[in-house]
Enzyme design. Structure first.
Site, PDB file in Angstrom:
ATOM      1  N   TYR A 147       0.855  -1.192   0.000  1.00  8.45           N
ATOM      2  CA  TYR A 147       0.000   0.000   0.000  1.00  8.45           C
ATOM      3  C   TYR A 147       0.883   1.230   0.000  1.00  8.45           C
ATOM      4  O   TYR A 147       1.814   1.333   0.805  1.00  8.45           O
ATOM      5  CB  TYR A 147      -0.926   0.023   1.213  1.00  8.45           C
ATOM      6  CG  TYR A 147      -1.821   1.252   1.265  1.00  8.45           C
ATOM      7  CD1 TYR A 147      -1.611   2.263   2.206  1.00  8.45           C
ATOM      8  CD2 TYR A 147      -2.860   1.417   0.356  1.00  8.45           C
ATOM      9  CE1 TYR A 147      -2.416   3.383   2.247  1.00  8.45           C
ATOM     10  CE2 TYR A 147      -3.683   2.546   0.395  1.00  8.45           C
ATOM     11  CZ  TYR A 147      -3.452   3.521   1.340  1.00  8.45           C
ATOM     12  OH  TYR A 147      -4.247   4.631   1.376  1.00  8.45           O
ATOM     13  N   ASP A 243       9.327   2.813  -0.285  1.00  4.89           N
ATOM     14  CA  ASP A 243       8.268   3.540   0.404  1.00  4.89           C
ATOM     15  C   ASP A 243       8.458   3.298   1.904  1.00  4.89           C
ATOM     16  O   ASP A 243       8.020   2.276   2.436  1.00  4.89           O
ATOM     17  CB  ASP A 243       6.899   3.047  -0.067  1.00  4.89           C
ATOM     18  CG  ASP A 243       5.776   3.702   0.706  1.00  4.89           C
ATOM     19  OD1 ASP A 243       4.599   3.483   0.346  1.00  4.89           O
ATOM     20  OD2 ASP A 243       6.049   4.441   1.679  1.00  4.89           O
ATOM     21  N   LYS A 271       4.365   9.953   8.215  1.00  3.48           N
ATOM     22  CA  LYS A 271       4.117   9.505   9.590  1.00  3.48           C
ATOM     23  C   LYS A 271       5.090  10.126  10.605  1.00  3.48           C
ATOM     24  O   LYS A 271       4.982  11.305  10.933  1.00  3.48           O
ATOM     25  CB  LYS A 271       4.120   7.965   9.645  1.00  3.48           C
ATOM     26  CG  LYS A 271       2.956   7.352   8.823  1.00  3.48           C
ATOM     27  CD  LYS A 271       2.947   5.852   8.883  1.00  3.48           C
ATOM     28  CE  LYS A 271       1.980   5.240   7.921  1.00  3.48           C
ATOM     29  NZ  LYS A 271       0.566   5.327   8.323  1.00  3.48           N
TER      30      LYS A 271
HETATM   31  P1  KE4 Z   1      -0.866   8.788   4.045  1.00  2.00           P
HETATM   32  O1  KE4 Z   1      -1.356   9.439   2.776  1.00  2.00           O
HETATM   33  O2  KE4 Z   1      -1.963   8.024   4.747  1.00  2.00           O
HETATM   34  O3  KE4 Z   1      -0.110   9.758   4.962  1.00  2.00           O
HETATM   35  O4  KE4 Z   1       0.271   7.726   3.673  1.00  2.00           O
HETATM   36  C1  KE4 Z   1      -0.069   6.711   2.746  1.00  2.00           C
HETATM   37  C2  KE4 Z   1       0.882   5.537   2.966  1.00  2.00           C
HETATM   38  C3  KE4 Z   1       1.936   5.365   2.093  1.00  2.00           C
HETATM   39  N1  KE4 Z   1       2.818   4.351   2.251  1.00  2.00           N
HETATM   40  C4  KE4 Z   1       2.700   3.492   3.292  1.00  2.00           C
HETATM   41  C5  KE4 Z   1       3.708   2.391   3.441  1.00  2.00           C
HETATM   42  C6  KE4 Z   1       1.636   3.621   4.221  1.00  2.00           C
HETATM   43  O5  KE4 Z   1       1.540   2.749   5.251  1.00  2.00           O
HETATM   44  C7  KE4 Z   1       0.705   4.660   4.064  1.00  2.00           C
HETATM   45  C8  KE4 Z   1      -0.477   4.844   4.995  1.00  2.00           C
HETATM   46  N2  KE4 Z   1      -0.670   3.815   5.962  1.00  2.00           N
HETATM   47  C9  KE4 Z   1      -2.032   3.606   6.437  1.00  2.00           C
HETATM   48  C10 KE4 Z   1      -2.036   2.495   7.486  1.00  2.00           C
HETATM   49  N3  KE4 Z   1      -1.545   1.282   7.015  1.00  2.00           N
HETATM   50  C11 KE4 Z   1      -2.597   4.878   6.991  1.00  2.00           C
HETATM   51  C12 KE4 Z   1      -3.872   4.687   7.772  1.00  2.00           C
HETATM   52  C13 KE4 Z   1      -5.070   5.087   6.974  1.00  2.00           C
HETATM   53  O6  KE4 Z   1      -5.073   4.873   5.743  1.00  2.00           O
HETATM   54  O7  KE4 Z   1      -5.992   5.609   7.600  1.00  2.00           O
END
Ligand code: KE4
Length: 435
Positions: A147, A243, A271
């Site tokens: 993801y 990533d 994060k």
């Molecule tokens: P954000 O756009 O949510 O800040 O980051 C996206 C992203 C990109 N790459 C990785 C490896 C990530 O884990 C994420 C976002 N992680 C999720 C939880 N697994 C965020 C929680 C959510 O989507 O509410």
């Protein structure tokens, strides 16, 4: 059913569902994967979160990773307060951007030049555009279960067979666009080789979480798969994008690339870098990053990028990750918790396994000896049992991620007593669920 008083959360959720899709601003928060009522939090401090009904939980979500110091760390709060009094956003350069940029460049081995954005999704979306602009190639490889945020190209699952064109994984993603996304299973060397054979000189990059955390935590390192990806990208003239939105500053002060000594061409961060405020970033070596506007032809922009408040929260957070034994202390607590939970499953006769790197881990309820790819989770894990375990742990005052496909995070604020209490709570829950 919850044995706690959660009336205000229930009321809030009913209201929220009238106003927000699913009652939430990010889907996983809606508890669809586990059932029950999402808790509305009122406040948090250290390792604990408290909901609007006054129930307090030991928190292993940590806002999905950012809260590695624990919630509302005094220095972070003070930094935000001081900065806010000087203005919350300028839309112009400020010195705090230089300070955080220098910190990240010093900490993350592959980054010589960096661009700040406001989320991990923005970071990965921009890094993909940059890889395409730098190589002149349109296709790219991601992995099933990987993801990378919600930009169109990433919302794609494997078509039939291991090595093929992607199919949209979300409404609204044009099929013609999804075809540029090639997918393969984690840890499948032959599938990746096939993709390069079938798309010779057309693949701009591979984007991979070096420690995947979005299909549960996976191990791509110990069997040499990450090194294979590094080597094939070099050989094929494609860029390797790590990533590290989740693993960055989590599995070491320099992320997975420092822990594993494998250097990507581009890195995406999020994060922890913002200490809980909206910050994402992407960076890499000079010759690639200079392609980004206004230096180069690849456009990317953002109103709140480099926001002083978020920069200061990131500075106060990262500066504490450089303290001598920060990761040593975190490692021992996380190891004890991980092993204690697995031992509890074993004692209760519940088949389970897990993957852990540093203070991020996932326990899988499965007969498998090890979980190595997304289909191991979707096809061989007891997701219903996970849902029961999650809700029972909630009743015991332990807040885990509401999905088997997520990771648990330990913070510096978790005490040995919190670890002991969590293991004891799991033992009680497992006994109840197997009675
Ligand atoms: P954000 O756009 O949510 O800040 O980051 C996206 C992203 C990109 N790459 C990785 C490896 C990530 O884990 C994420 C976002 N992680 C999720 C939880 N697994 C965020 C929680 C959510 O989507 O509410």
């Amino acid at each position: 059913m919850s044995s706690q008083n959660i009336q205000q959360s229930q009321h809030n959720f009913e209201q929220a569902q009238k106003l927000l899709p699913g009652g939430v601003n990010s889907p996983v928060r809606a508890f669809k994967g586990v059932g029950g009522t999402p808790r509305f939090f009122d406040h948090a401090k250290g390792a604990y979160v408290t909901d609007v009904d006054g129930n307090t939980y030991i928190d292993y979500v940590g806002s999905w990773g950012p809260m590695i110091l624990g919630h509302a760390h005094d220095a972070v709060i003070q930094g935000i307060q001081e900065t806010a009094e000087k203005g919350v956003s300028f839309g112009a350069p400020c010195e705090l951007e230089i300070d955080l940029a220098q910190m990240v460049i010093d900490m993350v081995p592959s980054i010589d030049v960096i661009r700040f954005v406001s989320s991990g999704s923005e970071a990965t979306m921009s890094a993909l555009r940059l890889a395409r602009g730098f190589t002149g190639r349109d296709k790219f490889i991601k992995f099933d279960g990987g993801y990378h945020g919600h930009a169109d190209g990433f919302l794609v699952k494997a078509g039939s067979g291991a090595a093929t064109f992607g199919e949209p994984d979300s409404a609204g993603v044009p099929a013609d666009y999804a075809k540029l996304t090639l997918t393969a299973p984690f840890n499948d060397i032959e599938a990746v080789k096939d993709l390069f054979r079938q798309n010779k000189d057309e693949i701009s990059c591979i984007i991979v979480e070096p420690v995947p955390g979005n299909t549960g935590v996976m191990d791509l390192y110990n069997n040499g798969f990450l090194q294979f990806l590094r080597d094939i990208c070099t050989q094929e003239g494609a860029l390797l994008i790590f990533d590290e939105v989740m693993s960055g500053f989590r599995v070491s002060s320099g992320g997975a690339q420092k822990r594993f000594a494998i250097t990507p061409d581009l890195t995406c961060l999020g994060k922890i870098i913002g200490g809980g405020l909206p910050v994402g970033a992407y960076g890499g070596r000079e010759e690639i990053m200079r392609k980004i506007s206004p230096d180069g032809p690849v456009y990317q922009a953002g109103t709140l990028s480099g926001n002083p408040l978020a920069m200061r929260a990131g500075i106060e957070t990262l500066s504490r990750l450089q303290e001598e034994d920060f990761y040593v202390a975190l490692e021992s607590k996380s190891k004890r918790l991980f092993e204690g939970l697995l031992a509890g499953c074993k004692a209760a006769g519940v088949p389970a396994t897990g993957n852990r790197f540093g203070s991020m881990f996932t326990i899988f309820f499965t007969e498998l000896d090890q979980v190595t790819c997304g289909s191991d989770v979707s096809g061989h894990c007891d997701l219903a049992f996970f849902g029961k375990f999650f809700n029972e742990m909630l009743n015991e005052g332990v807040y885990l991620a509401p999905s088997q496909y997520e990771a648990a995070f330990v913070s510096a604020a978790h005490t040995d007593k919190d670890i002991d209490n969590t293991i004891a709570a799991a033992e009680r829950v497992l006994a109840r669920l197997t009675a």
